[in-house]
Design a protein around this motif. Sequence first.
Motif, PDB file in Angstrom:
ATOM      1  N   CYS B 110       0.828  -1.202   0.000  1.00 14.22           N
ATOM      2  CA  CYS B 110       0.000   0.000   0.000  1.00 14.22           C
ATOM      3  C   CYS B 110       0.868   1.260   0.000  1.00 14.22           C
ATOM      4  CB  CYS B 110      -0.880  -0.058   1.247  1.00 14.22           C
ATOM      5  SG  CYS B 110      -2.363   0.885   1.104  1.00 14.22           S
ATOM      6  N   HIS B 111       0.620   2.123  -0.956  1.00 12.07           N
ATOM      7  CA  HIS B 111       1.374   3.373  -1.045  1.00 12.07           C
ATOM      8  C   HIS B 111       0.902   4.338   0.055  1.00 12.07           C
ATOM      9  CE1 HIS B 111       3.074   7.044  -2.802  1.00 12.07           C
ATOM     10  NE2 HIS B 111       3.959   6.206  -3.304  1.00 12.07           N
ATOM     11  N   GLY B 112       1.847   5.058   0.619  1.00 13.81           N
ATOM     12  CA  GLY B 112       1.548   5.957   1.746  1.00 13.81           C
ATOM     13  C   GLY B 112       0.528   7.030   1.454  1.00 13.81           C
ATOM     14  N   GLU B 113       0.460   7.475   0.199  1.00 10.22           N
ATOM     15  CA  GLU B 113      -0.448   8.575  -0.139  1.00 10.22           C
ATOM     16  C   GLU B 113      -1.833   8.071  -0.575  1.00 10.22           C
ATOM     17  OE1 GLU B 113       0.034  11.952   0.182  1.00 10.22           O
ATOM     18  OE2 GLU B 113       1.809  11.291   1.267  1.00 10.22           O
ATOM     19  N   SER B 114      -1.988   6.759  -0.689  1.00 10.56           N
ATOM     20  CA  SER B 114      -3.294   6.230  -1.127  1.00 10.56           C
ATOM     21  C   SER B 114      -4.312   6.392   0.000  1.00 10.56           C
ATOM     22  CB  SER B 114      -3.169   4.759  -1.513  1.00 10.56           C
ATOM     23  OG  SER B 114      -2.871   3.996  -0.367  1.00 10.56           O
ATOM     24  N   ARG B 115      -5.568   6.486  -0.405  1.00 12.70           N
ATOM     25  CA  ARG B 115      -6.626   6.659   0.583  1.00 12.70           C
ATOM     26  C   ARG B 115      -6.946   5.324   1.252  1.00 12.70           C
ATOM     27  NH1 ARG B 115     -11.719   9.108  -1.843  1.00 12.70           N
ATOM     28  NH2 ARG B 115     -11.171   7.695  -3.523  1.00 12.70           N
ATOM     29  N   HIS B 116      -7.393   5.404   2.494  1.00 16.13           N
ATOM     30  CA  HIS B 116      -7.727   4.201   3.262  1.00 16.13           C
ATOM     31  C   HIS B 116      -8.866   3.427   2.586  1.00 16.13           C
ATOM     32  CE1 HIS B 116      -7.976   1.606   6.667  1.00 16.13           C
ATOM     33  NE2 HIS B 116      -9.166   2.007   7.025  1.00 16.13           N
ATOM     34  N   LEU B 119      -7.733   0.567   0.293  1.00 19.63           N
ATOM     35  CA  LEU B 119      -7.275  -0.620   1.024  1.00 19.63           C
ATOM     36  C   LEU B 119      -8.473  -1.423   1.530  1.00 19.63           C
ATOM     37  CD1 LEU B 119      -4.999  -2.314   2.311  1.00 19.63           C
ATOM     38  CD2 LEU B 119      -5.024  -0.747   4.232  1.00 19.63           C
ATOM     39  N   VAL B 136      -0.353  -6.809   4.885  1.00 16.66           N
ATOM     40  CA  VAL B 136      -0.287  -5.440   4.371  1.00 16.66           C
ATOM     41  C   VAL B 136       1.102  -4.885   4.613  1.00 16.66           C
ATOM     42  CG1 VAL B 136      -1.221  -3.087   4.561  1.00 16.66           C
ATOM     43  CG2 VAL B 136      -2.765  -5.039   4.694  1.00 16.66           C
ATOM     44  N   PHE B 137       1.747  -4.489   3.527  1.00 15.58           N
ATOM     45  CA  PHE B 137       3.052  -3.820   3.598  1.00 15.58           C
ATOM     46  C   PHE B 137       2.841  -2.363   3.193  1.00 15.58           C
ATOM     47  CE2 PHE B 137       4.378  -8.177   3.265  1.00 15.58           C
ATOM     48  CZ  PHE B 137       5.569  -8.235   3.959  1.00 15.58           C
ATOM     49  N   SER B 138       3.504  -1.465   3.888  1.00 14.21           N
ATOM     50  CA  SER B 138       3.377  -0.047   3.519  1.00 14.21           C
ATOM     51  C   SER B 138       4.607   0.378   2.737  1.00 14.21           C
ATOM     52  CB  SER B 138       3.240   0.793   4.789  1.00 14.21           C
ATOM     53  OG  SER B 138       2.154   0.320   5.532  1.00 14.21           O
TER      54      SER B 138
END
Lengths: 124, 139
Positions: B110-116, B119, B136-138
């Motif tokens: 999951c990219h840090g700037e993506s919205r919750h 996910l 889940v990996f960030s």
Amino acid sequence: MTPMIDIVFQLIIFFIVAITIQKDFDREIILAPAHESPIIEGDDPTTFIVEVDKRGWISIYGAQLSKSKLRQIIRRRYNRYGQYPVLIRGDYRTRHNDIRAVMDICSEEGIWRVSFVAIQEKKT
Amino acid sequence: MKKKSKRKSAEQPKLEMTPMIDVVFQLLIFFIVTLKQEDIYAHLDVNRPAPDSKPPPEKVDLLEIMVYDEKKLGGEGFSMQGKKVSLRVIERRLKRLARFSPNMSVIIKCHGESRHLNLVRLLNVCADAGLNNLSVFSL
């Protein structure tokens, strides 16, 4: 008249009890929908609920707190209960980085049971 | 004798019920109006690797899905095996794969700037397909 008054009082007692059951969550947080996911059943007293709003602010039962304070609380609870489930109530607009911060604190403190809360069925 | 009975009836207090019923109905209406039905909540369980650990080496029964910021990179915010795909395509593929290996591990990066929301939508699709081994990996 007496039976009617009895019924009315029974109803009033029901509504008073039902209202007090409602939990004190941050009403500004809008959860994402997840209609196919399992429903949260039962009420595990050890469950720890962390809220993250759209700005990335962390709170517990409506009380805002810093990351260091959250870490302290999670550590204390871990020392008392051992492994316990953590539920993250994240707003659907929250950046993953802000959710990640909570997840990182959990895993750094030895908590592996992390779940996200979503809306299975909307009633209101 | 008549005088005595008259005095007795005058002494007995009469309970007025009408205002009491009024108040009770007011309370009842108040509670009916203010009572809100609670939403039904779902839980989406994930495995969380230690912050300093690396993703496990690739295996046959291991699937990798990426969640990114759709505002920056376009699409619906998901990519599978390096290709941008819609959530509907992911859903179809996951259901097909889950039939052959229900214990398959899904690694979500999951990219840090993506919205919750993205996910949660992906985790919901995995839950629908019957896949429970989700990490889940960030990024």
